[in-house]
Design a protein around this motif. Structure first.
Motif, PDB file in Angstrom:
ATOM      1  N   THR A 150      -3.994   4.954   0.455  1.00  0.00           N
ATOM      2  CA  THR A 150      -4.604   4.400   1.667  1.00  0.00           C
ATOM      3  C   THR A 150      -3.634   3.442   2.347  1.00  0.00           C
ATOM      4  OG1 THR A 150      -6.788   4.519   0.636  1.00  0.00           O
ATOM      5  CG2 THR A 150      -6.570   3.123   2.595  1.00  0.00           C
ATOM      6  N   SER A 151      -3.464   3.572   3.642  1.00  0.00           N
ATOM      7  CA  SER A 151      -2.599   2.655   4.379  1.00  0.00           C
ATOM      8  C   SER A 151      -3.395   1.427   4.807  1.00  0.00           C
ATOM      9  CB  SER A 151      -2.009   3.339   5.618  1.00  0.00           C
ATOM     10  OG  SER A 151      -3.027   3.724   6.509  1.00  0.00           O
ATOM     11  N   ARG A 207      -4.704   4.974  -4.235  1.00  0.00           N
ATOM     12  CA  ARG A 207      -5.607   5.805  -3.435  1.00  0.00           C
ATOM     13  C   ARG A 207      -4.904   6.444  -2.242  1.00  0.00           C
ATOM     14  NH1 ARG A 207      -8.103   1.510  -5.565  1.00  0.00           N
ATOM     15  NH2 ARG A 207     -10.214   1.737  -6.434  1.00  0.00           N
ATOM     16  N   GLN A 246      -8.709  -5.027   6.139  1.00  0.00           N
ATOM     17  CA  GLN A 246      -8.238  -4.304   4.960  1.00  0.00           C
ATOM     18  C   GLN A 246      -7.414  -5.201   4.050  1.00  0.00           C
ATOM     19  OE1 GLN A 246      -6.492  -1.055   7.378  1.00  0.00           O
ATOM     20  NE2 GLN A 246      -7.475   0.334   5.931  1.00  0.00           N
ATOM     21  N   PHE A 257      -4.738  -0.301  -2.983  1.00  0.00           N
ATOM     22  CA  PHE A 257      -4.573   0.770  -1.996  1.00  0.00           C
ATOM     23  C   PHE A 257      -3.574   1.851  -2.394  1.00  0.00           C
ATOM     24  CE2 PHE A 257      -5.921  -2.908   0.672  1.00  0.00           C
ATOM     25  CZ  PHE A 257      -7.139  -2.392   1.072  1.00  0.00           C
ATOM     26  N   ALA A 273       0.821  -1.209   0.000  1.00  0.00           N
ATOM     27  CA  ALA A 273       0.000   0.000   0.000  1.00  0.00           C
ATOM     28  C   ALA A 273       0.854   1.258   0.000  1.00  0.00           C
ATOM     29  CB  ALA A 273      -0.930  -0.012   1.214  1.00  0.00           C
TER      30      ALA A 273
END
Length: 410
Positions: free
Chosen positions: A251-252, A249, A258, A246, A32
């Motif tokens: 995003t972590s 985006r 997730q 991810f 990510a």
């Protein structure tokens, strides 16, 4: 079918080493944040663990004794005690993290808080290790862990741009917004996770449990050179799915839910169910490995009777250490420390302890008194020596990088 089951020890060891709770999230987080910029670490890790696991399996098959037992005899109790102290701390903490990982997998499946599952998981683990045969455990959890192949399916179905992935993998370094300190901290953590000490001790002791002899050298090597690369491939697939979903985006990833999300997007509910089952099998398998490794190393250091091939009353001290290890793992989790955060700390400690584990293995693998003409050849010694240099560098860098980056937070 027997040939497939013969691979179970290598599969269980590899999946427990490469895709336990910490590695599942660590590889997803690396994907990510950095895309495939850490893919080379997985390759380096697979080669390293294959080299030393092959040595450990060969030592066991030829001598009929586990590596840790020979380390104490060959290098003396003081060196073996340092090895024991370093590996035992890491292994018991990892055991706690794996128990928490099983709880997190069950939380995903049931929505019941993972801490409520931990005592139940601990009891089931103890009963399984006390009553169930070693071969049954390795076959069930080694093969069930292969359900994580669903991440490979998801990686294909998500349709990432191969050119972009290759660009990331072939140009390692921090992505936008990241720095070199954090990049190298993640690299050291991923490397340490691939060579966690309990893997070789479990693999070697498992060979004794299965009564390997010199005739089983081929079996040992097939376990190593199929099992560990397979574990690395599954870890790589987790990294790819995370990088695909991810990273674009920004995003972590820091939860198990997730990590499973890309599979749910690509394969649907059935894929999500398979991912949760894989998480359960991998983390429970890793809990078995770390629990047994805790008891193996202590019993072998003190010269006690040990192993699941013996009845509990014949190896009472071995089973007592096993129970204590599980209880300590539960006690650590009951502090409410996050299992994933706990594993991140253990990876740092593991990196520091790596030289204490792998130097003695290299020494024993070159001892003709134990191996005769089966000692390391030139290639094995060259690879082993190169990896010792890497291991020492990782050990020296681990704690400074942890402090500078605040556990990879930047």
């Amino acid at each position: 079918m027997k040939r497939v089951l013969a691979l179970a020890l290598g599969i269980l060891t590899a999946i427990g080493g490469f895709v336990d709770i910490g590695d599942i999230v660590a590889n997803a987080e690396a994907g990510a944040r950095f895309g495939l910029a850490h893919a080379w670490v997985l390759v380096v890790g697979v080669i390293g663990i294959c080299a030393y696991a092959e040595m450990s399996g060969r030592v066991t098959a030829v001598s009929g004794r586990p590596v840790f037992d020979l380390v104490r005899e060959r290098l003396g109790p003081r060196v073996a005690l340092a090895n024991l102290a370093g590996s035992l701390l890491v292994t018991v903490l990892t055991l706690g993290a794996e128990l928490g990982g099983v709880g997190l997998a069950l939380q995903l499946a049931t929505s019941v808080d993972y801490l409520l599952w931990v005592p139940v998981v601990a009891v089931v683990l103890w009963v399984a290790l006390w009553r169930v045969k070693f071969s049954v455990l390795e076959n069930i959890f080694g093969l069930t862990g292969l359900v994580l192949i669903v991440f490979i399916v998801a990686a294909v179905k998500l349709g990432p741009d191969p050119a972009q992935l290759w660009q990331q993998a072939s140009h390692p370094g921090p992505a936008g917004g990241e720095d070199w300190g954090t990049y190298w901290f993640v690299a050291v953590a991923l490397f340490a996770s691939a060579l966690t000490p309990y893997e070789v001790f479990f693999f070697s002791s498992g060979g004794v449990e299965e009564r390997w002899t010199s005739k089983d050298l081929t079996r040992s090597r097939v376990n190593v050179f199929v099992g560990f690369p397979l574990g690395g491939l599954l870890a790589f697939a987790i990294m790819v799915t995370s990088a695909t979903v991810f990273q674009p985006r920004g995003t972590s990833v820091d939860t198990l839910a997730q990590v499973a999300m890309p599979v749910a997007l690509a394969v649907g509910k059935l894929g999500l169910a398979a991912a949760i089952l894989g998480f359960f099998a991998a983390t429970f398998g890793a809990a078995m490995e770390t629990g047994l490794s805790t008891a193996y190393t202590v019993a072998q250091y003190f010269g006690w009777d040990w192993g699941k091939r013996r009845r509990p009353r014949e190896a009472a001290r071995f089973h007592t250490v096993l129970i204590i290890g599980i209880l300590v793992g539960v006690a650590v989790l009951m502090t409410t420390i996050d299992p994933i955060q706990l594993t991140e700390y253990t990876l740092v400690f593991s990196a520091v302890a790596l030289p204490l584990t792998y130097l003695p293995i290299l020494v024993v693998a070159n001892d003709r008194d134990y191996l005769g003409n089966r000692i390391n050849g030139r290639l094995a010694n060259t690879v082993g020596t190169v990896y010792l240099v890497i291991v020492v560098a990782a050990a020296a860098a681990a704690i400074p990088l942890m402090l500078v980056t605040r556990m990879g937070g930047g």
